[in-house]
Design an enzyme around this catalytic site. Sequence first.
Site, mmCIF file in Angstrom:
data_model
loop_
_atom_site.group_PDB
_atom_site.id
_atom_site.type_symbol
_atom_site.label_atom_id
_atom_site.label_comp_id
_atom_site.label_asym_id
_atom_site.label_seq_id
_atom_site.Cartn_x
_atom_site.Cartn_y
_atom_site.Cartn_z
ATOM 1 N N HIS A 278 0.828 -1.209 0.000
ATOM 2 C CA HIS A 278 0.000 0.000 0.000
ATOM 3 C C HIS A 278 0.860 1.257 0.000
ATOM 4 C CE1 HIS A 278 0.713 0.918 4.314
ATOM 5 N NE2 HIS A 278 0.635 -0.392 4.511
ATOM 6 N N CYS B 82 2.615 -4.979 7.020
ATOM 7 C CA CYS B 82 2.307 -4.696 5.623
ATOM 8 C C CYS B 82 3.490 -4.000 4.943
ATOM 9 C CB CYS B 82 1.044 -3.851 5.506
ATOM 10 S SG CYS B 82 -0.476 -4.800 5.768
#
Length: 523
Positions: free
Chosen positions: A427, A446
């Site tokens: 992301h 992440c």
Amino acid sequence: MIAKPLWKNILSLCILCQIAIFPCNTAQANANPVNIANLAYPDLIISIYRQYPDKNFWSDASLRDEFEKQISLIYFADISDDLIPPYQALTKAAEQKEWQNYELLASDLLLFYLSYSEQVAEKGRSWLFGKYINNKLRPPSQKSIAAFFKADSDHIRLLYLQTLSPISGQQAQLYLNLLKHQAANQESETQRFTEFAKVGDILTQKTILLSRLETAGDLSPQMKEQIESENNQLYSQNIGKIIESFQLRHGLKPDGVIGNKTRYWLNISRQEQVRLMALNILRQKLWQIDKDNKVLVNIPNYQMTYWEAEQKVFESKIIVGQVKRKTPLFTAKLDAIVFNPTWNVPTKIMREDILPKAISNPNYLNLNHYEILKDWRSSRVLDVTEIDWNAITVNNFPYKLRQKAGPHNALGLYKFNTPNKYAIYLHDTPSKYLFERENRAFSSGCIRVQKAQQFVLLLMDRSGYTFEDYKNYQNSKKNSVLPLKKNIQVYTVYQTAWVDQFGLTQFRNDIYDYDKPRKRKIL
């Protein structure tokens, strides 16, 4: 108490002598008989040679060379105590041309290797990432044993060994570099380089520095001789450029300043470099990366690359999970781009990072655009004033937290959807300044992508979308999902040593302690 095991050893040796392909009454056989303690599977070896009493499985030199190459990688990687004595006995037998001993030792080691090959797909992410092979490997399957020992020719046996360990060009070059390091002169390792230095300084340890750089491969013997002929102790611009190249190969800021991190890599031993290269060759075999379109995320390199038809078409710096929240090793499919994503805060992050601040100051949630929900199915957002914060602890908070979409969102403006059991994805991020750090292990697992916008535009182009489509999605400010026309395989890997486009070995810091060596010295 001593006589019985000794008697058993003698009996076992006699059986082995009777079934071996060369008669035991030869001078060579009596000179240095196989020690039964060096065999991991003596009963199985006895059974095999009783079945094939006239067979010499290891007479072909190319077969021996291929097997020694494959088994040496496990030995150099130092992941099993059980492998060390038999491997050392095998190399000694080869050096002394004791072929009867070699025959039995090689067959026994092959059984270990067959068992390793059968189990590595399942257990490799433990064995090759700090856990090692702590228990004796079970015997291999009869199918694997038969594939080698029942083969009709040495050529078929050779082909079978090669199928156990297909070597890519990258792995072959790294293996050649490993052999060069193994054969390098060890004299330069007797003294450590301890100076802090920058261009223009006087180097009292210049000789040691040049020797280290030569061993590392950053300084040719000719260039070393040329610099030594200058007959001074100056840290010159020339040496500074070599140090910058050395720093780049080790993932360091190329400033030419020899500080703690640069000294660490200068002083790392030849043995440790060989171990790291062998370990990473074995790791590369865990990932069957053969898709035309793929994203590779190398965690310790803080780098992602996108490949099409074996050509690298995109790369970006990344931020990965901090030590206490490691980015896992996984394979997933990137199937969509999420514009203006919201963030459903995981329970662990909510309890450890957010709730302590919210309990201290409930307005913290509003200031950082968090919404309170009864559960993930609920559409009603609770106001912070509806909650009795005096009765709330990090463990009894009964609600869910979701961060609203926007530039303030922890996921930034884009999320690359990669469904997987770890709920880990790539992301964007609003914290762009962190990409300038050398160490970029900051996330909660992440993967934050520096060039997220460029990656979005590339993926949209490959899926047939236009720039106008991009602007419409971007400017809508709405949370929306754009499916890709073709899924892209994503691999997160952990490579701390590999070969670059110039054939040089790149090393990286072991951020998760997966490379942590055992105490045994094997070289």
